[in-house]
Write a protein that holds these residues in place. Structure first.
Motif, short mmCIF file in Angstrom:
data_model
loop_
_atom_site.label_atom_id
_atom_site.label_comp_id
_atom_site.label_asym_id
_atom_site.label_seq_id
_atom_site.Cartn_x
_atom_site.Cartn_y
_atom_site.Cartn_z
N LEU A 14 -14.80 6.98 -9.10
CA LEU A 14 -14.52 5.58 -8.82
C LEU A 14 -13.03 5.25 -8.96
CD1 LEU A 14 -17.53 3.79 -10.57
CD2 LEU A 14 -17.14 4.09 -8.13
N PHE A 15 -12.31 6.03 -9.74
CA PHE A 15 -10.89 5.75 -9.95
C PHE A 15 -10.05 6.09 -8.72
CE2 PHE A 15 -10.84 10.26 -10.69
CZ PHE A 15 -9.58 10.67 -10.33
N GLU A 16 -10.54 6.95 -7.84
CA GLU A 16 -9.70 7.47 -6.76
C GLU A 16 -9.17 6.39 -5.81
OE1 GLU A 16 -11.61 10.77 -4.87
OE2 GLU A 16 -12.21 11.63 -6.78
N PRO A 17 -10.02 5.47 -5.31
CA PRO A 17 -9.47 4.45 -4.40
C PRO A 17 -8.38 3.60 -5.06
CG PRO A 17 -11.87 4.51 -4.28
CD PRO A 17 -11.48 5.36 -5.45
N VAL A 18 -8.53 3.31 -6.35
CA VAL A 18 -7.52 2.53 -7.06
C VAL A 18 -6.22 3.32 -7.18
CG1 VAL A 18 -6.97 1.34 -9.22
CG2 VAL A 18 -9.32 1.30 -8.33
N ALA A 19 -6.34 4.62 -7.53
CA ALA A 19 -5.15 5.46 -7.64
C ALA A 19 -4.43 5.56 -6.30
CB ALA A 19 -5.55 6.85 -8.13
N GLU A 20 -5.18 5.73 -5.22
CA GLU A 20 -4.57 5.85 -3.90
C GLU A 20 -3.91 4.54 -3.47
OE1 GLU A 20 -7.84 7.20 -1.61
OE2 GLU A 20 -7.77 9.25 -2.40
N LYS A 21 -4.52 3.42 -3.87
CA LYS A 21 -3.93 2.12 -3.55
C LYS A 21 -2.58 1.96 -4.22
CE LYS A 21 -4.77 -2.87 -3.95
NZ LYS A 21 -5.72 -3.92 -4.39
N PHE A 22 -2.51 2.28 -5.52
CA PHE A 22 -1.24 2.18 -6.23
C PHE A 22 -0.21 3.16 -5.68
CE2 PHE A 22 -3.52 0.01 -9.78
CZ PHE A 22 -2.65 -1.08 -9.89
N MET A 23 -0.64 4.37 -5.34
CA MET A 23 0.27 5.36 -4.80
C MET A 23 0.90 4.84 -3.50
SD MET A 23 -0.45 9.39 -4.00
CE MET A 23 -1.68 9.04 -2.74
N LEU A 24 0.10 4.21 -2.64
CA LEU A 24 0.60 3.66 -1.39
C LEU A 24 1.57 2.51 -1.65
CD1 LEU A 24 0.40 3.79 1.70
CD2 LEU A 24 -1.48 2.15 1.58
N GLN A 25 1.23 1.65 -2.60
CA GLN A 25 2.11 0.51 -2.92
C GLN A 25 3.46 0.99 -3.45
OE1 GLN A 25 -0.28 -1.78 -5.68
NE2 GLN A 25 -1.24 -2.97 -4.06
N ILE A 26 3.45 2.05 -4.26
CA ILE A 26 4.71 2.57 -4.80
C ILE A 26 5.54 3.21 -3.70
CG2 ILE A 26 5.69 4.32 -6.34
CD1 ILE A 26 3.28 3.77 -8.22
N ARG A 27 4.89 4.01 -2.85
CA ARG A 27 5.61 4.70 -1.78
C ARG A 27 6.18 3.73 -0.77
NH1 ARG A 27 1.91 9.32 0.57
NH2 ARG A 27 3.79 9.70 1.79
N GLU A 28 5.50 2.58 -0.54
CA GLU A 28 5.97 1.60 0.45
C GLU A 28 6.91 0.57 -0.17
OE1 GLU A 28 2.49 -0.01 2.28
OE2 GLU A 28 2.23 1.73 3.62
N GLY A 29 7.14 0.66 -1.49
CA GLY A 29 8.07 -0.25 -2.14
C GLY A 29 7.48 -1.57 -2.57
N CYS A 30 6.16 -1.74 -2.42
CA CYS A 30 5.53 -2.98 -2.87
C CYS A 30 5.60 -3.12 -4.39
CB CYS A 30 4.07 -3.03 -2.42
SG CYS A 30 3.87 -2.99 -0.63
N LEU A 31 5.59 -1.98 -5.08
CA LEU A 31 5.86 -1.94 -6.51
C LEU A 31 7.24 -1.31 -6.67
CD1 LEU A 31 2.39 -0.78 -7.89
CD2 LEU A 31 3.44 -3.04 -8.15
N ALA A 32 8.18 -2.05 -7.19
CA ALA A 32 9.57 -1.63 -7.22
C ALA A 32 9.85 -0.65 -8.35
CB ALA A 32 10.48 -2.85 -7.36
N PRO A 33 10.84 0.24 -8.16
CA PRO A 33 11.25 1.14 -9.24
C PRO A 33 11.60 0.35 -10.50
CG PRO A 33 12.27 1.81 -7.19
CD PRO A 33 11.61 0.49 -6.92
N GLY A 34 11.07 0.79 -11.64
CA GLY A 34 11.33 0.10 -12.91
C GLY A 34 10.34 -1.00 -13.22
N GLU A 35 9.54 -1.40 -12.24
CA GLU A 35 8.57 -2.48 -12.46
C GLU A 35 7.47 -2.03 -13.41
OE1 GLU A 35 5.55 -5.33 -9.82
OE2 GLU A 35 7.22 -4.27 -8.86
#
Length: 339
Positions: free
Chosen positions: A7-28
């Protein structure tokens, strides 16, 4: 229960995509475990798996008592990686890979950790970022496929398994090519020596290639199958040679070769003169220099380097597709390359 583990996998993949696309900024700062549990309706153990997944890929850093933070964009590239690899012994056909794999690992700031594959069966965080797998028992194909689906980078040597990354020689087709080579050399009656306990993948593939190649040209495959657990095997092979009078013998692996050489002597046949031996494994040293043996030389060094480079790249870029690389072998009579 089995489905809940993932069950954790879709959440992990969502965060990974947000980080790679810059939606979650470095240092945030990431939301707390409690907030993530409440927002995604997951248990704390599942949320920790999400954070483990992101940390292993160099996307976040965790500060105990403070929280989790998005890493700088180049942090994943500079993060030292630990690549697990099946522990190989000197008698393994794959042992020539080791120095070349070590060279790639050292050049890319990676630590190579030799391990028993059964460690891949453990639940929770693994002690390596990726795994270089050479078939040695201890872990099932299904388990490797499960880990690959969950995003853990695995590369498998010499297996045709579509569900994981593979780097292989096509044993079936190369065995057929070997038989055709023997036939071009004027060797019409080609027998084979097989073992009862030689594994359930590579050996059957090679023997099937031998049998089909002989049959396709109008010949009749004939082989001896037995255990190689006592010197009685030499007597059996010698008897087989006397009864069938082969022009050549197809040997699926190097473990058969010494037995066959002793049997040829017992049967009054001289390898390289009145009988040709083909061995589907690399031969080293001068011990066989006078026997005129033809062998299959797999490009093990390149295969190992390609596997290691893929694993490192996959850790740093989880979006890479699964490769299924196939390599050709060379046929060699010692230092003479046969085209």
């Amino acid at each position: 229960m089995a489905g809940r583990k993932n069950l954790f996998e879709p959440v992990a993949e969502k965060f990974m995509l947000q980080i790679r696309e810059g939606c979650l900024a470095p240092g945030e700062k990431m939301p707390s475990e409690h907030e993530l549990c409440r927002h995604y309706s997951l248990s704390r153990s599942s949320i920790r798996k999400v954070l483990d997944y992101l940390e292993q890929r160099g996307l976040i850093r965790r500060e105990p008592g403070v929280g989790s933070f998005v890493c700088e964009k180049d942090a994943g590239l500079n993060k030292p990686l630990t690549i697990g690899m099946t522990r190989l012994y000197s008698f393994s056909y794959a042992s020539p890979i080791i120095p070349w794999v070590q060279r790639v690992a050292a050049a890319q700031n990676c630590h190579l950790l030799f391990a028993d594959p059964h460690e891949l069966n453990a639940e929770g965080k693994l002690p390596f970022d990726a795994f270089f797998y050479v078939e040695a028992g201890g872990v099932s194909r299904a388990r490797l496929a499960e880990l690959s689906r969950r995003g853990f980078p695995i590369a498998v040597l010499n297996r045709d398994w579509p569900e994981v990354a593979t780097f292989r020689v096509d044993f079936y087709e190369e065995a057929k090519r070997a038989v055709r080579l023997l036939q071009r050399l004027g060797l019409k009656k080609i027998g084979a020596i097989d073992g009862e306990r030689f594994g359930n993948y590579s050996n059957p593939c090679r023997m099937a290639g031998y049998e089909d190649a002989v049959s396709e040209t109008g010949g009749k495959p004939f082989k001896l199958v037995r255990d190689f657990d006592s010197l009685a095997a030499v007597d059996s092979i010698a008897g087989f040679i006397r009864e069938t009078h082969p022009d050549a013998l197809f040997l699926p692996l190097i473990g058969v070769l010494d037995w066959v050489l002793f049997a040829c002597k017992q049967a009054g046949r001289v390898p390289g003169r009145d009988i040709t031996l083909f061995c589907f494994d690399r031969l080293e040293g001068e011990i066989y220099a006078d026997a005129g043996i033809i062998y299959a030389d797999m490009p093990l060094e390149k295969m190992g380097m390609d596997m290691m480079e893929y694993l490192i790249a996959k850790v740093r870029d989880p979006g890479l597709p699964l490769p299924h690389a196939v390599y050709d072998v060379r046929f060699v009579i010692y230092n003479q390359l046969l085209k």
